[in-house]
Design an enzyme around this catalytic site. Structure first.
Site, PDB file in Angstrom:
ATOM      1  N   CYS A 132      -0.241   3.233  -3.161  1.00  0.00           N
ATOM      2  CA  CYS A 132      -1.575   2.783  -3.568  1.00  0.00           C
ATOM      3  C   CYS A 132      -2.605   3.102  -2.494  1.00  0.00           C
ATOM      4  O   CYS A 132      -2.706   2.384  -1.489  1.00  0.00           O
ATOM      5  CB  CYS A 132      -1.531   1.278  -3.852  1.00  0.00           C
ATOM      6  SG  CYS A 132      -3.116   0.606  -4.332  1.00  0.00           S
ATOM      7  N   CYS A 135      -5.313   0.495  -1.923  1.00  0.00           N
ATOM      8  CA  CYS A 135      -4.825  -0.720  -1.229  1.00  0.00           C
ATOM      9  C   CYS A 135      -4.642  -0.433   0.264  1.00  0.00           C
ATOM     10  O   CYS A 135      -5.035  -1.238   1.112  1.00  0.00           O
ATOM     11  CB  CYS A 135      -3.455  -1.168  -1.751  1.00  0.00           C
ATOM     12  SG  CYS A 135      -3.275  -1.236  -3.524  1.00  0.00           S
ATOM     13  N   ASP A 136      -4.017   0.679   0.595  1.00  0.00           N
ATOM     14  CA  ASP A 136      -3.550   0.905   1.968  1.00  0.00           C
ATOM     15  C   ASP A 136      -4.297   2.008   2.722  1.00  0.00           C
ATOM     16  O   ASP A 136      -4.054   2.209   3.918  1.00  0.00           O
ATOM     17  CB  ASP A 136      -2.045   1.270   1.946  1.00  0.00           C
ATOM     18  CG  ASP A 136      -1.209   0.138   1.363  1.00  0.00           C
ATOM     19  OD1 ASP A 136      -1.614  -1.021   1.530  1.00  0.00           O
ATOM     20  OD2 ASP A 136      -0.168   0.408   0.737  1.00  0.00           O
TER      21      ASP A 136
END
Ligand code: NAP
Length: 298
Positions: A132, A135-136
């Site tokens: 992701c 997200c990261d």
């Protein structure tokens, strides 16, 4: 007889349960994984959930669960395998043969990221390997990253990372991309993006963290992070034939959660949507519970 049977205890299912309970409905959450909190638990750090920057995914999932428990929501282990409607009642069969009856279903079983299956992928999960980028990605500011895949997710991830990372390799197994030509053009215009085509990943190596991506043809890329974007598998086998799925297997439903089956609502990653994240899953759960409440009032 239950008012609402929630399938899945990730953020969407737990949010649905909280809203249903607060609406005074008789709700039960069933979960395939004992004491699970869904995919969020896999995320080392969730940095984009409003108001809680830098939260560990496991802790965030636990908080969601504690919230539901504090309101008296009950949980039950079991994998739902069959759904059938008789009159106004949904009969839900579980793997162990048990059948539960409910007036409405909120299906929040999620989707799973496809894995590459190469050596090092599992070992370096959360230590440089991610599924992701939104997200990261922020953890790779000024670093070198590789995105694997040739679909829209991989292209979007590479574009997103090109504004964060110093260098982005886009590694795809064929010479042509499956995703949008328009995004490919945008990527071509980026000086820090390099296409690595006809390249199949063979091995991910490193010590504490990811250091190299080895390709089958012998090439090795020095990278700090690897974003794998080779598709998702929605958990919808149990509802095939019960309601409409799109061509990728996701449940056709808008943000109200209403599906093509009356009294059956979908929430979270399992439904057709643009952004699959914790924040959108939580919002889906709230909407689906509200839709179920309105349906029950009718
Ligand atoms: P996808 O379209 O299925 O693409 C998966 C990509 O991964 C393909 O390029 C595939 O290669 C590659 N791949 C699969 N298995 C692999 C393996 N074992 N090793 C190496 N490469 C592998 O998945 P997606 O990109 O997640 O998109 C899913 C759907 O959502 C699509 O319909 C997409 O259009 C849509 N979507 C749209 C947007 C947008 O509109 N902005 C954004 C994201 C997703 P091949 O090409 O060789 O098969």
């Amino acid at each position: 007889m239950l008012d609402v049977l929630v399938i899945g205890s990730g953020p969407a299912g737990l949010s649905a349960a909280v809203y249903a309970k607060r609406a005074n409905l008789n709700v039960l959450v069933t979960e395939k994984v004992y004491f699970g909190t869904g995919q969020v638990a896999e995320s080392n750090q969730v940095d984009n959930y409003l108001g809680l920057p830098g939260t560990n995914g496991y802790d965030l999932g636990e908080k969601f669960r504690e919230h539901a428990v504090s309101l008296g929501v009950e949980f039950k282990d079991g994998e739902a395998t069959e759904f059938a409607k008789e009159g106004d009642v949904w009969k839900v069969t579980f793997k162990n043969g048990e059948i539960l009856e409910t007036k409405t279903v909120i299906y929040a079983a999620g989707a799973v990221h496809r894995h590459l299956g190469v050596v090092g992928e599992e070992e370096f999960g959360g230590r440089g390997v991610s599924y992701c980028a939104t997200c990261d990605g922020a953890f790779f500011k000024g670093k070198t990253t590789a995105v694997i895949g040739g679909g829209d997710t991989a292209l979007d991830d590479a574009l997103y990372l090109s504004d964060i990372s110093e260098k982005v390799y886009l590694v795809h197994r064929r010479s042509e991309f499956r995703g949008s030509a328009n995004t490919v053009e945008k990527l071509q215009a980026k000086e820090n993006v390099e296409f690595v085509l006809e390249a199949k990943p063979a091995k991910i190596t490193g010590e504490e963290k990811v250091a190299h991506l080895q390709l089958e043809d012998g090439r090795t890329l020095a990278v700090d992070g690897i974003f794998i974007a080779v598709g998702m598998n929605p958990m919808t086998d149990a509802v095939k034939g019960v309601l409409d799925l799109d061509q990728n297997g996701y449940i056709v439903a808008d943000e109200t959660g209403k599906t093509t089956a009356e009294g059956f609502f979908a929430a979270g990653d399992v439904r057709t949507k643009m952004l699959r994240q914790v924040v959108t899953a939580v919002s889906d759960g709230a909407n689906a519970a509200t839709s179920a409440e309105q349906y029950l009032k009718q």
